[in-house]
Design an enzyme around this catalytic site. Sequence first.
Site, PDB file in Angstrom:
ATOM      1  N   HIS A  10      38.034  19.393  76.007  1.00  0.00           N
ATOM      2  CA  HIS A  10      37.817  20.466  76.970  1.00  0.00           C
ATOM      3  C   HIS A  10      38.250  20.101  78.380  1.00  0.00           C
ATOM      4  O   HIS A  10      38.500  20.985  79.198  1.00  0.00           O
ATOM      5  CB  HIS A  10      36.341  20.863  76.980  1.00  0.00           C
ATOM      6  CG  HIS A  10      36.090  22.188  77.612  1.00  0.00           C
ATOM      7  ND1 HIS A  10      36.482  23.374  77.036  1.00  0.00           N
ATOM      8  CD2 HIS A  10      35.507  22.522  78.788  1.00  0.00           C
ATOM      9  CE1 HIS A  10      36.137  24.380  77.815  1.00  0.00           C
ATOM     10  NE2 HIS A  10      35.539  23.892  78.877  1.00  0.00           N
ATOM     11  N   SER A  68      38.157  28.416  79.956  1.00  0.00           N
ATOM     12  CA  SER A  68      36.790  28.150  79.543  1.00  0.00           C
ATOM     13  C   SER A  68      35.919  29.395  79.642  1.00  0.00           C
ATOM     14  O   SER A  68      36.228  30.424  79.062  1.00  0.00           O
ATOM     15  CB  SER A  68      36.229  27.001  80.386  1.00  0.00           C
ATOM     16  OG  SER A  68      35.009  26.545  79.877  1.00  0.00           O
ATOM     17  N   ASP A 113      38.051  19.840  71.053  1.00  0.00           N
ATOM     18  CA  ASP A 113      37.201  20.364  72.118  1.00  0.00           C
ATOM     19  C   ASP A 113      35.743  20.316  71.673  1.00  0.00           C
ATOM     20  O   ASP A 113      35.352  20.965  70.710  1.00  0.00           O
ATOM     21  CB  ASP A 113      37.613  21.802  72.447  1.00  0.00           C
ATOM     22  CG  ASP A 113      36.999  22.298  73.739  1.00  0.00           C
ATOM     23  OD1 ASP A 113      35.916  21.809  74.104  1.00  0.00           O
ATOM     24  OD2 ASP A 113      37.607  23.173  74.380  1.00  0.00           O
TER      25      ASP A 113
END
EC number: 3.4.21.-
Length: 725
Positions: free
Chosen positions: A688, A557, A643
């Site tokens: 995510h 991330s 995501d």
Amino acid sequence: MLQTAKFSLRALKHSIPHLGNCMQKQSYRNVAGPYYSRVRLKKYHLTKCLQNKPRIAGLARNIPSRSFSCKDLLPIKPESEKPISENMDAFEKVRTRLETQPQEEYEVVNAEIKHGGFVYYQEGCCLVRSKDEEADSDNYEVLFNLEELKLDQPFIDCIRVAPDEKYVAAKIRTEDSETSTLVVVKLSDQPVMEASFPNVSSFEWVKDEEDEDVLFYTFQRNLRCHDVYRATFGDNKRNERFYTEKDPSYFVFLYLTKDSRFLTLNIMNKTTSEVWLIDGLSPWDPPVLIQKRIHGMLYYVEHRDDELYILTNVGEPTEFKLMRTAADAPAIMNWDLFFTMKRNTKVVDLDMFKDHCVLFLKHSNLLYVNVIGLADDSVRSLKLPPWACGFIMDTNSDPKNCPFQLCSPIRPPKYYTYKFAEGKLFEETGHEDPITKTSRVLRIEAKSKDGKLVPMTVFHKTDSEDLQRKPLLVHVYGAYGMDLKMNFRPEKRVLVDDGWILAYCHVRGGGELGLQWHADGRLTKKLNGLADLVACIKTLHSQGFSQPSLTTLSAFSAGGVLVGALCNSKPELLRAVTLEAPFLDVLNTMLDTTLPLTLEELEEWGNPSSDEKHKNYIKRYCPCQNIKPQHYPSVHITAYENDERVPLKGIVNYTEKLKEAVAEHTKGAGEGYQPPNIILDIQPGGNHVIEDSHKKITTQMKFLYEELGLDSTDAFEALKKYLKF
């Protein structure tokens, strides 16, 4: 870590963007009276996901310059190179088994809640309950079949039981989406679904003056939680909006104090918070404001014996401190300082008991538990074993004991219990993990460019000889004031057993040394995190830990920002990089205010739309903006088609630009130049906060071994044992 959030400081993490797998999955908790929470491993099949096809045309394809996508798991090799080494056989065997066998998560997925004499949990595809003494048997009552929602592989993320056990509410979602559905089931001889609510984030039960159950929940739209609703059921059924936050840079979150006396409505962004108290006995009364929001001021609230305990950064120094005030005088002018943290201290969690307050702390990168006696304000500080890198919190209604677990990346969680009566910490007895004798954990520091000392945690085998010739895997994050994820992972254990060195760099922008550590690595100080990372890797090499040709780097991330910046500025320090759901296109993302989280992210990255200083600063480090023709380390990127937090478009754009730069550099590099592998693996489905699948783990491990030219046979055989084939 957990499995349950004990304090709103921890529960807040569910709503902060980009966290996802930066931490272990957590369940919200309700421990009023006889509540506690446990967890089960969740089983699922990977085959459905593997059969999915990307829905974005053109993304799942081979990218030239020796790369592949999800359809081609092996990099393209020039004909002049040798065939794929025999050690790949072990990887292929593991991968084949992964695609056909049920897998178990090592992360916590499903929470259990005990209320009264029952335990509520998920069994198969059903919400069930069983008597407490029969919780580990097959004797249970089915309350709701999740298949009624017609979702793909649904699981229960959180459970709440109404105070009088007339209703149970369960939040249900799938692996492929962050969107959750809240189901309310009426408990009776024939349980029935009373109601369902889409897009719910946090939720809690309270009871009013007439013993009617009242459900409060937050509604999430485009990843933003701005609305709070209040609902009742039965004969007086209603569902009404209770609160709406008008400022799009803030979000709302509900938290029930441990004694259930107050429901707190938390309104916050990355740096500022505002808390309202909803009376847990009179939920129809107007809420009471504790302190209106002041930019830069954070605070979180617990309650005990008509007193509020407030964890806040107000005053100097601007680190967290514990204050208290009477519940009927909550305004800031009435707050009294109760306990101050030492410098370089991170507050990990807080738990309130009848006669004690327990603080879980990280001081100078070591773990501590501080037990504060509320009768005499005494403080007992316990330094925890040096091998421990993270806490796993256990919710507990027993006023006599405080249980928790300690873990590290290479050591499974171990139980500890602090017993208040004895004033001692008790360690779980049993078989001693052999890793304690076969590995070492070191705490070292690197001096950054401005002289700041940056802590690192290093693991390696005890009997390793000539560490300079051993492979090194470096981990970094450095954003949002969040710590590096250091929970137990079997693949990390395997790497250390196979001779690898693991290094965790706690750079500025993260939260390992407190709030100031985060402040020194955000906005126009982001480059401090990059300087810290460079210093860490150089220090490791200078102290005899590996060398550039054997050094790899991994991030998830927002950690991708520092890794991408390092690849642009100091590529000679690395051989290979693995990135998962990486944030790489900072500038274009922050310029696009139509994205759901851009406004919430302004406190971390800055506002390039209105502030030219912020825009120019972001341009200096943004990975996508600074790609140039030069030698790069090999890069493996795992991205997820669905995501919602890191746009896939930015990752693809970065990959294409990197591919072009590598191709241009290769043209002028001369005969014999070995270009890097640039690999984009787009996973169908997923989001995510997708769980760590064994397929993904083995793919990434294979990449690292191949790039360093190492034999992976022993490692993959060992990994198969951990994965219980």
